[in-house]
Design a protein around this motif. Structure first.
Motif, PDB file in Angstrom:
ATOM      1  N   ASP A 126      -7.064   0.550 -15.673  1.00 44.63           N
ATOM      2  CA  ASP A 126      -6.429   0.894 -14.403  1.00 44.63           C
ATOM      3  C   ASP A 126      -6.042  -0.341 -13.590  1.00 44.63           C
ATOM      4  O   ASP A 126      -5.219  -0.252 -12.673  1.00 44.63           O
ATOM      5  CB  ASP A 126      -7.363   1.773 -13.565  1.00 44.63           C
ATOM      6  N   GLN A 171       2.074   8.832  -9.064  1.00 41.72           N
ATOM      7  CA  GLN A 171       0.679   9.201  -9.295  1.00 41.72           C
ATOM      8  C   GLN A 171       0.000   9.628  -7.999  1.00 41.72           C
ATOM      9  O   GLN A 171      -0.824  10.546  -7.997  1.00 41.72           O
ATOM     10  CB  GLN A 171      -0.072   8.035  -9.945  1.00 41.72           C
ATOM     11  N   VAL A 172       0.341   8.970  -6.908  1.00 48.50           N
ATOM     12  CA  VAL A 172      -0.250   9.350  -5.623  1.00 48.50           C
ATOM     13  C   VAL A 172       0.282  10.706  -5.168  1.00 48.50           C
ATOM     14  O   VAL A 172      -0.474  11.571  -4.709  1.00 48.50           O
ATOM     15  CB  VAL A 172       0.025   8.271  -4.565  1.00 48.50           C
ATOM     16  N   GLN A 192       3.357   4.068  -9.274  1.00 52.53           N
ATOM     17  CA  GLN A 192       2.313   4.199  -8.263  1.00 52.53           C
ATOM     18  C   GLN A 192       2.579   5.380  -7.336  1.00 52.53           C
ATOM     19  O   GLN A 192       1.697   6.215  -7.111  1.00 52.53           O
ATOM     20  CB  GLN A 192       2.222   2.909  -7.446  1.00 52.53           C
ATOM     21  N   TRP A 223      -3.964   0.871  -3.374  1.00 53.85           N
ATOM     22  CA  TRP A 223      -4.122   0.862  -4.832  1.00 53.85           C
ATOM     23  C   TRP A 223      -5.010  -0.306  -5.267  1.00 53.85           C
ATOM     24  O   TRP A 223      -5.939  -0.142  -6.060  1.00 53.85           O
ATOM     25  CB  TRP A 223      -2.752   0.760  -5.494  1.00 53.85           C
ATOM     26  N   GLN A 272      -8.380   8.734  -4.145  1.00 59.08           N
ATOM     27  CA  GLN A 272      -8.917   7.680  -3.291  1.00 59.08           C
ATOM     28  C   GLN A 272      -7.804   6.819  -2.699  1.00 59.08           C
ATOM     29  O   GLN A 272      -7.882   6.404  -1.541  1.00 59.08           O
ATOM     30  CB  GLN A 272      -9.897   6.803  -4.078  1.00 59.08           C
ATOM     31  N   VAL A 273      -6.775   6.552  -3.503  1.00 62.86           N
ATOM     32  CA  VAL A 273      -5.649   5.780  -3.010  1.00 62.86           C
ATOM     33  C   VAL A 273      -4.951   6.547  -1.885  1.00 62.86           C
ATOM     34  O   VAL A 273      -4.612   5.986  -0.842  1.00 62.86           O
ATOM     35  CB  VAL A 273      -4.658   5.464  -4.146  1.00 62.86           C
ATOM     36  N   GLU A 309      -3.007  12.342  -8.487  1.00 63.82           N
ATOM     37  CA  GLU A 309      -3.778  11.748  -9.581  1.00 63.82           C
ATOM     38  C   GLU A 309      -4.657  10.604  -9.090  1.00 63.82           C
ATOM     39  O   GLU A 309      -5.544  10.159  -9.812  1.00 63.82           O
ATOM     40  CB  GLU A 309      -2.828  11.238 -10.676  1.00 63.82           C
ATOM     41  N   GLN A 310      -4.399  10.121  -7.870  1.00 56.25           N
ATOM     42  CA  GLN A 310      -5.175   9.027  -7.300  1.00 56.25           C
ATOM     43  C   GLN A 310      -5.668   9.443  -5.907  1.00 56.25           C
ATOM     44  O   GLN A 310      -5.150   8.994  -4.893  1.00 56.25           O
ATOM     45  CB  GLN A 310      -4.313   7.759  -7.207  1.00 56.25           C
ATOM     46  N   GLY A 329     -13.116   1.858  -6.247  1.00 57.38           N
ATOM     47  CA  GLY A 329     -13.010   2.898  -7.257  1.00 57.38           C
ATOM     48  C   GLY A 329     -14.079   2.862  -8.324  1.00 57.38           C
ATOM     49  O   GLY A 329     -14.327   3.871  -8.984  1.00 57.38           O
ATOM     50  N   LYS A 345      -8.718   0.041  -7.068  1.00 57.32           N
ATOM     51  CA  LYS A 345      -8.872  -0.393  -8.455  1.00 57.32           C
ATOM     52  C   LYS A 345      -9.734  -1.641  -8.600  1.00 57.32           C
ATOM     53  O   LYS A 345     -10.390  -1.829  -9.620  1.00 57.32           O
ATOM     54  CB  LYS A 345      -7.489  -0.662  -9.074  1.00 57.32           C
TER      55      LYS A 345
END
Length: 377
Positions: free
Chosen positions: A152, A235-236, A232, A259, A243-244, A240-241, A267, A263
């Motif tokens: 990641d 995915q947000v 990026q 991000w 926490q981001v 899929e992310q 994370g 990462k």
């Protein structure tokens, strides 16, 4: 015979000792140093990357030291270009391996000291034995990420490298143009094609070709940056992310910044308290006190450089976009009336407090006091 060997004479050493191994990993060869805690170390060299040879040498070392085939094996090597694949392979074969931070290994403070792979291997072996004897502060052990966590990190690190390349190409084109007193405000910007079309005749043919090749590389780099940024964002947006997305809800924090923080830090690292957060970033003080001499040497800078640099930049943005937060108000009361030097010192303190606040936000959902969120889209 030494006193230790005399005391151990007659004991069943096939079960009394474990095997210890240190590895000096090079590009072409690996230097292995074996010991059992009582006898002189044994050394050998294998081809780099030959894990079968390493396992074979471990078996021979057990025979050499009179250990049973089932004796435990403890090993170590310094964190470097080989990464974690060797650590995982050794663990699969039952070897208790650790990866250590090379910057944490103690060295002789003499003005001149001998340094060879053999001496380094002996030093690592000695420290490995001390570490297993209970001296946990003898060095810093690097926490192991999973394969997915390690993978990641690739996207944002590639983005950082591409951003550096973009700046390099832009500066190079600008420097070449100055050789003929041609100055353009934004190399590679929207008006570049029109500007270059009206000025390229003022440049000699060889230099013109060099600039066009440099610009072609700049275009490629910018295209790759857009592609990675799109990945990026997708995915947000696809959740899929999480926490981001959670971090990016705070004003002053965008998706690229969130991000990197997730990462590189939040994370996969687990912290017990705020001191561990600051220590991981290298944002802790490093005092020097000896006798009547007391000097403050600044922060240690011993942690994650990417995250530390980003937190310092984020602290300045936090003051701008979160002026009503408790952190910003504390900074203004403490350092706002000072000069540039005091503000630079204060921004480090703010970065440390901000790191702790964001850790609590990602870990427990506690929004930093007085901070505002972005409006829901």
């Amino acid at each position: 015979m030494t006193a230790r060997e005399t005391a151990l004479q007659g004991m069943d050493r096939t079960t009394a000792f474990d095997l210890y191994m240190s590895m000096e990993l090079g590009d072409k060869s690996w230097k292995l140093t074996f010991g059992n805690g009582s006898q002189r170390p044994s050394r050998c060299t294998v081809a780099a990357g030959d894990e079968a040879a390493v396992l074979e040498r471990i078996g021979k070392a057990k025979v050499c030291f009179g250990l049973s085939a089932a004796a435990a094996v403890h090993s170590c090597y310094e964190a470097g270009r080989d990464g974690w694949w060797l650590h995982r392979r050794l663990r699969e074969h039952g070897v208790d391996n650790i990866v250590v931070d090379s910057a944490s290994i103690e060295v002789n403070r003499r003005a001149r000291r001998a340094k060879t792979d053999r001496l380094d291997g002996d030093k690592l072996l000695c420290m490995l034995q001390r570490w297993h004897a209970g001296e946990t502060r003898v060095w810093s052990v690097v926490p192991e990420p999973t394969v997915q966590q390690e993978d990641d990190r690739r996207l944002h690190r590639e983005l950082q490298r591409l951003s550096g390349e973009r700046t390099s190409h832009t500066n190079r084109i600008g420097s070449l143009l100055m050789l003929h007193n041609l100055r353009v405000p934004h190399v590679g910007g929207r008006d570049w094609s029109r500007w270059w079309g009206s000025h390229h005749e003022q440049v000699p043919p060889a230099l013109r070709s060099e600039i066009e090749r440099e610009y072609a590389r700049l275009v490629l780099v910018k295209q790759q940056i857009r592609e990675l940024q799109a990945v990026q964002s997708k995915q947000v947006s696809d959740n899929e992310q999480p926490q981001v997305a959670q971090l990016a809800r705070l004003r002053a924090i965008g998706i690229p910044t969130a991000w990197v923080l997730v990462k590189e830090l939040f994370g996969w690292r687990h912290f017990a308290n705020q001191r561990q957060v600051a220590g991981c970033l290298g944002l802790v003080p490093s005092p020097y006190a000896s006798g009547d001499i007391q000097i403050e040497q600044g922060i240690s800078k011993a942690g994650n450089k990417r995250a530390r640099t980003l937190f310092v930049e984020l602290a300045w943005s936090w003051l701008r976009y979160q002026p009503d937060s408790d952190l910003s108000q504390w900074f203004k009361r403490r350092f706002g009336s000072g000069g540039k030097r005091m503000r630079r010192i204060g921004i480090i303190a703010l970065a440390r407090r901000l790191a702790v606040a964001l850790w609590r936000y990602t870990e427990h959902g506690e929004i930093p006091a007085g901070a505002s969120l972005k409006p829901a889209v």
